[in-house]
Design a protein around this motif. Sequence first.
Motif, mmCIF file in Angstrom:
data_model
loop_
_atom_site.group_PDB
_atom_site.id
_atom_site.type_symbol
_atom_site.label_atom_id
_atom_site.label_comp_id
_atom_site.label_asym_id
_atom_site.label_seq_id
_atom_site.Cartn_x
_atom_site.Cartn_y
_atom_site.Cartn_z
ATOM 1 N N UNK A 1 6.965 90.208 -4.069
ATOM 2 C CA UNK A 1 6.016 91.375 -5.005
ATOM 3 C C UNK A 1 6.591 92.731 -4.871
ATOM 4 N N UNK A 2 6.828 93.324 -5.834
ATOM 5 C CA UNK A 2 7.440 94.757 -5.836
ATOM 6 C C UNK A 2 8.688 94.955 -4.927
ATOM 7 N N UNK A 3 8.384 95.878 -3.890
ATOM 8 C CA UNK A 3 9.395 96.011 -3.161
ATOM 9 C C UNK A 3 9.293 95.022 -1.638
ATOM 10 N N UNK A 4 8.216 94.214 -1.866
ATOM 11 C CA UNK A 4 8.205 93.167 -0.697
ATOM 12 C C UNK A 4 9.064 92.059 -0.829
ATOM 13 N N UNK A 5 10.039 91.862 0.087
ATOM 14 C CA UNK A 5 10.775 90.644 -0.207
ATOM 15 C C UNK A 5 10.816 89.959 1.092
ATOM 16 N N UNK A 6 10.258 88.822 1.320
ATOM 17 C CA UNK A 6 10.072 87.907 2.236
ATOM 18 C C UNK A 6 10.480 86.553 2.300
ATOM 19 N N UNK A 7 10.683 85.909 3.174
ATOM 20 C CA UNK A 7 11.160 84.302 3.180
ATOM 21 C C UNK A 7 10.341 83.687 4.433
ATOM 22 N N UNK A 8 10.039 82.309 4.079
ATOM 23 C CA UNK A 8 9.542 81.566 5.223
ATOM 24 C C UNK A 8 10.783 80.776 5.467
ATOM 25 N N UNK A 9 10.764 80.655 6.804
ATOM 26 C CA UNK A 9 11.875 79.746 7.485
ATOM 27 C C UNK A 9 11.395 78.700 8.271
ATOM 28 N N UNK A 10 12.181 77.597 8.656
ATOM 29 C CA UNK A 10 12.026 76.491 9.489
ATOM 30 C C UNK A 10 13.210 76.605 10.228
ATOM 31 N N UNK A 11 13.292 76.757 11.361
ATOM 32 C CA UNK A 11 14.440 76.738 12.290
ATOM 33 C C UNK A 11 14.341 75.681 13.491
ATOM 34 N N UNK A 12 15.585 75.482 13.899
ATOM 35 C CA UNK A 12 15.651 74.489 15.027
ATOM 36 C C UNK A 12 16.333 75.291 16.168
ATOM 37 N N UNK A 13 15.871 74.847 17.411
ATOM 38 C CA UNK A 13 16.640 75.276 18.823
ATOM 39 C C UNK A 13 17.088 73.962 19.197
ATOM 40 N N UNK A 14 18.625 73.800 19.324
ATOM 41 C CA UNK A 14 19.025 72.595 19.844
ATOM 42 C C UNK A 14 19.200 72.810 21.550
ATOM 43 N N UNK A 15 18.550 71.839 21.965
ATOM 44 C CA UNK A 15 18.926 71.387 23.337
ATOM 45 C C UNK A 15 19.789 70.361 23.728
ATOM 46 N N UNK A 16 19.826 70.121 25.027
ATOM 47 C CA UNK A 16 20.752 69.008 25.379
ATOM 48 C C UNK A 16 20.457 67.620 24.746
ATOM 49 N N UNK A 17 19.200 67.283 24.794
ATOM 50 C CA UNK A 17 18.901 65.776 24.253
ATOM 51 C C UNK A 17 17.934 66.014 23.184
#
Length: 165
Positions: A117-133
């Motif tokens: 909106x206007x100068x506001x530029x955002x994104x929702x994200x989903x991220x993973x953190x990989x662990x050994x198992x």
Amino acid sequence: MTCFRALLLACAAALPGCGALLSEGTGAAAGIGSASLAEAVGASAAATTGIGIGVQAGARAGLQYAQRRTHRSAQLRLAAAAGPLEVGEVANWAVDHTIPLQPDEAGEVAVTRQISAGTLDCKEIVFSVVEPESRRFYTATVCRDGTIWRWASAEPATERWGSLQ
């Protein structure tokens, strides 16, 4: 403080799992350092207690500061990886910590929603953190700050806004 520095240097050379040792060892190292200081100045029991509490608080505050910087580094890497992505795109991300307070981390990041909106530029994200198992999944928001994408979830904002978050 010499003992704390020695502990910190030993951990820096060790594996990333040393973060737990640092957390638990900070108080012990501060106690040893303050006892040495109190003995050197010939302090009374009350002064020794005061010195010990002060040194221990300072050591913990220093460790917490270093941990916040480590977290900020990972958050900036994630924001940089997610920033150029369009909704539905996926990219890899990784962070290698120079001081191993936490293990190096990596995973994938996907943009799930664009908020603009206007100068506001955002994104929702989903991220993973990989662990050994396994993989752990998280959600967050990143926003554009000029040409740089930054973490916009509550964690870094508490530094700026204090208890208002």
